[in-house]
Design an enzyme around this catalytic site. Structure first.
Site, PDB file in Angstrom:
ATOM      1  N   THR B  23     -43.820 -26.355  25.892  1.00  0.00           N
ATOM      2  CA  THR B  23     -43.917 -26.051  24.330  1.00  0.00           C
ATOM      3  C   THR B  23     -45.055 -24.987  24.236  1.00  0.00           C
ATOM      4  O   THR B  23     -46.147 -25.007  24.886  1.00  0.00           O
ATOM      5  CB  THR B  23     -44.350 -27.492  23.635  1.00  0.00           C
ATOM      6  N   CYS B  29     -50.946 -28.646  16.026  1.00  0.00           N
ATOM      7  CA  CYS B  29     -50.143 -29.732  16.441  1.00  0.00           C
ATOM      8  C   CYS B  29     -50.437 -30.288  17.625  1.00  0.00           C
ATOM      9  O   CYS B  29     -51.340 -29.671  18.293  1.00  0.00           O
ATOM     10  CB  CYS B  29     -48.868 -28.868  16.736  1.00  0.00           C
ATOM     11  N   HIS B  46     -43.663 -32.420  20.273  1.00  0.00           N
ATOM     12  CA  HIS B  46     -44.456 -31.584  19.453  1.00  0.00           C
ATOM     13  C   HIS B  46     -44.632 -31.725  18.185  1.00  0.00           C
ATOM     14  O   HIS B  46     -43.562 -31.697  17.463  1.00  0.00           O
ATOM     15  CB  HIS B  46     -43.849 -29.948  19.695  1.00  0.00           C
TER      16      HIS B  46
END
Lengths: 203, 157
Positions: B23, B29, B46
């Site tokens: 990711t 995040c 995520h």
């Protein structure tokens, strides 16, 4: 009834594009004065995008960019972010401070504050244009800067609009001086604020 | 290395064998990597926000810590993993803009840790907070997690 960015009419999109056009013209002039250079600009491209689309417009998640964040208040509320490609850093540092840096981690506090000031001037000219067109009062906060991967930077506005499940306006603009620099203006106005802008322009 | 499988924003994926999950550019995040080393099943989520209650209009359960982690574990179990053997590594949760008063990153990290605790999954490594972006790569073969950043280089969790 508030207007959602997802449901704008073609006429409303044209209005936003025109505001972007005039604003970008003023910002190009401000940049030319700052850099004592002739700066022309491309035709601005306006898009409506979600978080993932914005990140790809900015060159992909890991693309290093320079972002300047400002908060709008008074008649129009929301955030705006000016995003420049990495090479803009050295164009500015060379012109204003007579130096260059090899990597983003070398950026000093002075370098950062020079950028914040540029962000401040360019976004003020943008918003002044909008203010004059609409007759609305728009104040902006002191700028904040972040130099990092585009995806990581976008996580901040993404989490703000994530709370509303909304999209953002993004205006791409190339400034052409000795080098061609691509910039993006990401705008996330509150939904009520979009209505206020359109109403003031009869759109 | 097998396939490189990309996990987007508000997304999650499960892999096994020689596959690698990645990711990109976590800011505020949080990336959560859960691994069962016996079954060699790995999962990566995520999340953008801490709780589903923060957004009334979007029901994407992959977007929120309080719904995504449970779902990741559920999908891993379907692929043969056992909750009892699972361990977790997390990254992200940065505060990208110094002036922003909403501490999204901290909220996200805290919410993910709370979910792991509820599920009884031990957190064995974390690279969270500070003010820079991170890319997270998770290897199904050995559970290795590689963190890459522009500003602080790379590290292995």
């Amino acid at each position: 009834m508030s207007t959602s960015i997802n449901e704008l009419s073609p006429f409303q999109l044209d209005v936003l594009k025109e505001i972007g056009n005039i604003g970008a013209g003023n910002a190009a002039t401000a940049l030319a004065e700052l850099l004592s250079d002739r700066v022309s600009m491309s035709v601005p491209e306006l898009s409506i995008a979600d978080a993932n689309e914005v990140v790809s417009l900015l060159g992909g998640p890991e693309n290093p960019v320079v972002a300047i964040l400002l908060t709008m208040s008074e008649d129009v509320k929301g955030i705006i972010m000016l995003v420049f490609e990495e090479k803009f850093l050295n164009v500015v540092l060379r012109t204003l401070l007579g130096k260059e840096i090899d990597s983003l981690s070398e950026m000093s506090e002075l370098d950062r504050s020079v950028f914040m000031e540029i962000g401040n001037i360019m976004s003020s000219t943008y918003l002044n244009a909008m203010s004059q067109l609409t007759g609305l009062n728009i104040s902006i906060s002191t700028p904040d800067i972040c130099v990092d991967m585009a995806g990581a930077i976008m996580s901040y506005p993404a989490s703000l609009f994530g709370m509303r499940g909304d999209k953002v306006l993004i205006i791409k603009e190339d400034f052409i001086g000795q080098e061609r620099i691509t910039s993006h203006l990401v705008m996330l106005p509150d939904e009520d604020s979009l209505d206020i802008i359109f109403r003031s322009l009869g759109a | 290395m097998g396939n490189l499988i990309v996990v987007g924003i508000a997304d999650l994926k499960v892999a096994s064998g020689d596959d690698v999950l990645i990711t990109y550019a976590l800011g505020s995040c949080v990336g959560t990597c859960i691994y069962d080393k016996t079954a060699k099943v790995i999962g990566l989520s995520h999340v953008l926000l801490a709780s589903k209650h923060m957004c009334l209009t979007d029901n994407n359960i992959y977007k929120y810590a309080d719904t995504a982690i449970k779902e990741l574990v559920r999908q891993m179990v379907l692929r043969g993993a056992s909750v009892k053997r699972m361990t977790a590594k997390i990254a992200g949760g940065a505060h990208m803009f110094a002036s922003s008063t909403i501490r999204i990153g901290e909220q996200n990290s805290a919410a993910v840790m709370e979910e792991l605790k509820k599920l009884g999954i031990p957190l064995v490594a974390a690279d969270i907070g500070d003010n820079y972006g991170r890319t997270m790569e998770c290897w199904a073969a050995d559970g290795k997690v590689v963190i890459k950043s522009i500003l602080k280089g790379n590290k292995i969790l």
